[in-house]
Write a protein that holds these residues in place. Structure first.
Motif, PDB file in Angstrom:
ATOM      1  N   GLU A  47       0.870  -1.174   0.000  1.00 31.56           N
ATOM      2  CA  GLU A  47       0.000   0.000   0.000  1.00 31.56           C
ATOM      3  C   GLU A  47       0.907   1.224   0.000  1.00 31.56           C
ATOM      4  O   GLU A  47       1.776   1.351   0.857  1.00 31.56           O
ATOM      5  CB  GLU A  47      -0.914   0.008   1.215  1.00 31.56           C
ATOM      6  N   LEU A  48       0.703   2.087  -0.963  1.00 32.47           N
ATOM      7  CA  LEU A  48       1.560   3.258  -1.101  1.00 32.47           C
ATOM      8  C   LEU A  48       1.019   4.400  -0.251  1.00 32.47           C
ATOM      9  O   LEU A  48       0.171   5.168  -0.678  1.00 32.47           O
ATOM     10  CB  LEU A  48       1.661   3.665  -2.572  1.00 32.47           C
ATOM     11  N   ARG A  49       1.515   4.453   0.984  1.00 28.59           N
ATOM     12  CA  ARG A  49       1.099   5.501   1.918  1.00 28.59           C
ATOM     13  C   ARG A  49       2.303   6.305   2.332  1.00 28.59           C
ATOM     14  O   ARG A  49       3.417   5.816   2.341  1.00 28.59           O
ATOM     15  CB  ARG A  49       0.474   4.887   3.172  1.00 28.59           C
ATOM     16  N   LYS A  50       2.045   7.524   2.715  1.00 27.27           N
ATOM     17  CA  LYS A  50       3.115   8.376   3.230  1.00 27.27           C
ATOM     18  C   LYS A  50       3.095   8.296   4.743  1.00 27.27           C
ATOM     19  O   LYS A  50       2.022   8.196   5.328  1.00 27.27           O
ATOM     20  CB  LYS A  50       2.922   9.810   2.756  1.00 27.27           C
ATOM     21  N   PRO A  51       4.205   8.327   5.434  1.00 30.09           N
ATOM     22  CA  PRO A  51       5.540   8.523   4.881  1.00 30.09           C
ATOM     23  C   PRO A  51       6.185   7.224   4.381  1.00 30.09           C
ATOM     24  O   PRO A  51       7.134   7.268   3.605  1.00 30.09           O
ATOM     25  CB  PRO A  51       6.337   9.068   6.063  1.00 30.09           C
ATOM     26  N   GLU A  52       5.676   6.073   4.793  1.00 26.43           N
ATOM     27  CA  GLU A  52       6.286   4.795   4.397  1.00 26.43           C
ATOM     28  C   GLU A  52       5.235   3.876   3.781  1.00 26.43           C
ATOM     29  O   GLU A  52       4.138   3.747   4.317  1.00 26.43           O
ATOM     30  CB  GLU A  52       6.887   4.084   5.616  1.00 26.43           C
ATOM     31  N   PRO A  53       5.577   3.189   2.681  1.00 29.81           N
ATOM     32  CA  PRO A  53       4.664   2.177   2.135  1.00 29.81           C
ATOM     33  C   PRO A  53       4.453   1.052   3.157  1.00 29.81           C
ATOM     34  O   PRO A  53       5.333   0.787   3.973  1.00 29.81           O
ATOM     35  CB  PRO A  53       5.405   1.648   0.905  1.00 29.81           C
ATOM     36  N   VAL A  54       3.301   0.417   3.100  1.00 31.03           N
ATOM     37  CA  VAL A  54       2.971  -0.652   4.039  1.00 31.03           C
ATOM     38  C   VAL A  54       2.783  -1.963   3.272  1.00 31.03           C
ATOM     39  O   VAL A  54       1.932  -2.041   2.384  1.00 31.03           O
ATOM     40  CB  VAL A  54       1.681  -0.317   4.831  1.00 31.03           C
ATOM     41  N   ALA A  55       3.593  -2.962   3.608  1.00 32.26           N
ATOM     42  CA  ALA A  55       3.448  -4.286   3.001  1.00 32.26           C
ATOM     43  C   ALA A  55       2.372  -5.052   3.753  1.00 32.26           C
ATOM     44  O   ALA A  55       2.271  -4.961   4.978  1.00 32.26           O
ATOM     45  CB  ALA A  55       4.780  -5.038   3.068  1.00 32.26           C
ATOM     46  N   MET A  56       1.567  -5.797   3.021  1.00 33.72           N
ATOM     47  CA  MET A  56       0.530  -6.613   3.651  1.00 33.72           C
ATOM     48  C   MET A  56       0.204  -7.804   2.762  1.00 33.72           C
ATOM     49  O   MET A  56       0.566  -7.827   1.589  1.00 33.72           O
ATOM     50  CB  MET A  56      -0.714  -5.789   3.959  1.00 33.72           C
ATOM     51  N   GLU A  57      -0.457  -8.759   3.355  1.00 35.54           N
ATOM     52  CA  GLU A  57      -0.882  -9.930   2.608  1.00 35.54           C
ATOM     53  C   GLU A  57      -2.402  -9.933   2.561  1.00 35.54           C
ATOM     54  O   GLU A  57      -3.070  -9.628   3.547  1.00 35.54           O
ATOM     55  CB  GLU A  57      -0.368 -11.197   3.290  1.00 35.54           C
TER      56      GLU A  57
END
Length: 164
Positions: free
Chosen positions: A21-31
């Motif tokens: 997931e492309l979120r600011k400030p850091e992208p979030v990896a998920m399954e």
């Protein structure tokens, strides 16, 4: 229902995907666990074909929209997935005969009808006279079911992916 846009990182099997997931400030990896379907395990007949079908629908680096209300027992989002062309991936896997409608956890009449259509046309896993459902395979091999227990778990606003 929570909705967000993600980038596909990897197709794990015929019903689960790693995304970013492309979120600011850091992208979030998920399954993600694709909600409402259950694909053959990779070691089962049609397991590799199911994974390939999902990989064709969700190529690496493709951008998709996911909506969810709960997580499964493994912390994966139980997601409705729609590609850029508005194709509902959950339905499409059933339409191709590459997964079962997981009626134990999903009572959608639409998904049930799509599964019946694929069965009647003997598509994908339905080309086999008596395909073994993945939940039967897991029970016989003493591996747990993957989707959420009845009711699931609602995401809290502080959890990844719940900001949108």
């Amino acid at each position: 229902m929570n909705t967000t846009t993600v980038v596909v990182q990897k197709v794990i099997d015929g019903d689960s995907v790693s995304v970013l997931e492309l979120r600011k400030p850091e992208p979030v990896a998920m399954e993600l666990q694709i909600e409402g379907i259950d694909a053959p395990e990779l070691v089962q007949a049609h397991g590799p074909e199911s994974k390939q079908a999902l990989a064709k629908l969700l190529p690496v680096d493709s951008v998709v929209t996911v909506s969810w209300t709960a997580k499964d027992n493994y912390g994966r989002l139980l997601a409705q997935v729609t590609d850029k062309n508005k194709t509902h991936i959950n339905s499409e896997m059933l339409r191709l005969g590459m997964a079962w409608h997981f009626k134990r956890y999903n009572q959608s009449k639409e998904l049930a009808a799509i599964e019946e259509m694929a069965k009647s046309k003997k598509l994908g896993l339905w080309s086999t006279p008596t395909p073994k459902a993945p939940w039967d395979y897991r029970r016989e091999n003493k591996t747990p079911d993957r989707p959420a227990s009845a009711g699931g778990t609602t995401l809290k606003s502080s959890e990844p992916g719940s900001s949108k």
